[in-house]
Design a protein around this motif. Structure first.
Motif, PDB file in Angstrom:
ATOM      1  N   TRP A  97     -12.982   4.935   1.310  1.00 49.90           N
ATOM      2  CA  TRP A  97     -12.787   5.578   0.001  1.00 49.90           C
ATOM      3  C   TRP A  97     -13.409   6.978  -0.048  1.00 49.90           C
ATOM      4  N   HIS A  98     -12.593   7.949  -0.446  1.00 48.75           N
ATOM      5  CA  HIS A  98     -13.064   9.333  -0.630  1.00 48.75           C
ATOM      6  C   HIS A  98     -12.179  10.000  -1.687  1.00 48.75           C
ATOM      7  N   PRO A  99     -12.712  11.027  -2.345  1.00 49.76           N
ATOM      8  CA  PRO A  99     -11.978  11.635  -3.469  1.00 49.76           C
ATOM      9  C   PRO A  99     -11.113  12.834  -3.049  1.00 49.76           C
ATOM     10  N   HIS A 100     -10.190  13.202  -3.930  1.00 51.26           N
ATOM     11  CA  HIS A 100      -9.465  14.480  -3.839  1.00 51.26           C
ATOM     12  C   HIS A 100      -9.187  14.968  -5.254  1.00 51.26           C
ATOM     13  N   ARG A 101      -9.136  16.283  -5.421  1.00 50.85           N
ATOM     14  CA  ARG A 101      -8.688  16.875  -6.693  1.00 50.85           C
ATOM     15  C   ARG A 101      -8.097  18.267  -6.428  1.00 50.85           C
ATOM     16  N   LEU A 152      -9.640   8.507  -5.974  1.00 48.76           N
ATOM     17  CA  LEU A 152     -10.248   8.143  -4.704  1.00 48.76           C
ATOM     18  C   LEU A 152      -9.194   7.351  -3.949  1.00 48.76           C
ATOM     19  N   HIS A 153      -9.186   7.542  -2.613  1.00 48.43           N
ATOM     20  CA  HIS A 153      -8.253   6.723  -1.840  1.00 48.43           C
ATOM     21  C   HIS A 153      -8.847   6.387  -0.475  1.00 48.43           C
ATOM     22  N   LYS A 154      -8.205   5.440   0.183  1.00 50.02           N
ATOM     23  CA  LYS A 154      -8.574   5.103   1.553  1.00 50.02           C
ATOM     24  C   LYS A 154      -7.308   4.992   2.380  1.00 50.02           C
ATOM     25  N   GLU A 155      -7.433   5.354   3.655  1.00 52.59           N
ATOM     26  CA  GLU A 155      -6.291   5.384   4.566  1.00 52.59           C
ATOM     27  C   GLU A 155      -6.695   4.641   5.841  1.00 52.59           C
ATOM     28  N   PHE A 156      -5.941   3.580   6.163  1.00 49.47           N
ATOM     29  CA  PHE A 156      -6.282   2.744   7.322  1.00 49.47           C
ATOM     30  C   PHE A 156      -5.048   2.449   8.163  1.00 49.47           C
TER      31      PHE A 156
HETATM   32 MN    MN Z   1      -7.701  11.741   1.986  1.00 47.68          MN
END
Ligand code: MN
Length: 295
Positions: A59-63, A103-107
């Motif tokens: 999990w990490h943010p973006h804006r 926030l999202h996570k990529e796996f």
């Molecule tokens: Mn990302």
């Protein structure tokens, strides 16, 4: 004709989480002239051994911008705090608008984790104009069947239209500023003339093969070709079977203040983004996992 301004060789790599061995092809802090494109990361090609532990980035943010993930090989699962999620595999694209923030996570998908194999993904960051930076988050899964392709004459290859237009074919992505994003496959010895808009930023990233640009400049795999904004026509000639990502868009002529996962217009807006993140206004990580990392 759009003249070649420069050709950039591949730089040193780094890992994003434990799932994405990337080379950053360009970054807005060094090449602001590529607006509206902010950053391009090339993950792989890398061979992952079969594993029982899912690799990726937690999990990490973006804006303030959009992330466009293009899968060439492998499978990526995505989940965000705006309630979106999905899986993309070879040929699929995920166009995610972070906008006001999430926030999202990529796996790696569970199946790819178990089977292992070749992994190759591009992630392009696209800026949002000031008026759209705080738009609600949006998620566009553009699956391989949704992305139309122009088949080139004389078995020369094909052009998949992800966004914008090529040869009268319109791509499915909805964008906040005019963008043409083309996935070009050109057969060795064949030629392609592109009509990229005068006044627009234009850059080519060669994933595979050797390409002669405008009859003159040779670009090899992992090289970025930056073209002049003036002029429109660009010719490609493949010396070896080539895969090229064509990025063409109207520049967003606004100030940029960026830090890590946030790209805004002012420093004050970056400070606000960190305050909003701390207070949970970008979203709250679901109960199952609590760890938040900033990358
Ligand atoms: Mn990302």
């Amino acid at each position: 004709m759009k003249k070649v301004i420069s050709i950039h060789r591949q730089r040193a790599g780094h890992w994003v989480g434990d799932g994405f061995p990337v080379h950053t092809v360009f970054h807005y802090q060094e090449q602001p002239e590529l607006s509206p494109f902010l950053l391009l990361d090339h993950a792989g090609p890398h061979h992952f051994a079969p594993s029982s532990r899912q690799r990726g980035v937690d999990w990490h943010p973006h804006r303030g911008f959009e992330t466009v993930t293009v899968v060439y090989d492998g499978e990526v699962d995505h989940r965000d705090t705006a309630g979106h999620g999905g899986r993309i595999g070879a040929g699929d694209v995920q166009w995610m608008t972070a906008g006001a923030g999430l926030l999202h996570k990529e796996f790696h998908s569970p199946q790819f984790t178990r089977s292992g194999g070749r992994f190759e993904v591009l992630q392009l960051w696209v800026n949002l104009p000031r008026v759209a930076k705080m738009t609600p988050p949006r998620y566009q899964p553009l699956l391989v069947r949704d992305i139309p392709a122009a088949v080139l004459p004389e078995r020369s290859g094909k052009v998949r239209v992800i966004a914008g237009e090529f040869a009268g074919i319109a791509g499915p992505a909805r964008t906040f500023s005019p963008i043409n994003l083309l996935d070009v496959r050109l057969v060795a010895g064949k030629r392609l003339a592109l009509d990229l808009k005068a006044g627009y930023t234009a850059a080519l990233y060669v994933l595979q093969g050797d390409v002669v640009v405008n009859g003159d400049d040779l670009a090899r795999a992992s090289e970025l070709v930056v073209l002049d904004r003036s002029g429109a026509e660009v010719t490609l000639e493949a010396r070896a079977d080539a895969t090229v990502m064509v990025m063409n868009g109207q520049p967003i002529d606004e100030p940029i203040a960026g830090y890590g996962p946030f790209v805004m217009n002012t420093r004050q807006e970056i400070q606000q983004a960190f305050a909003d993140l701390q207070q949970g206004r970008l979203g709250v990580v679901p109960e199952e996992t609590k760890e938040v990392v900033t990358v």
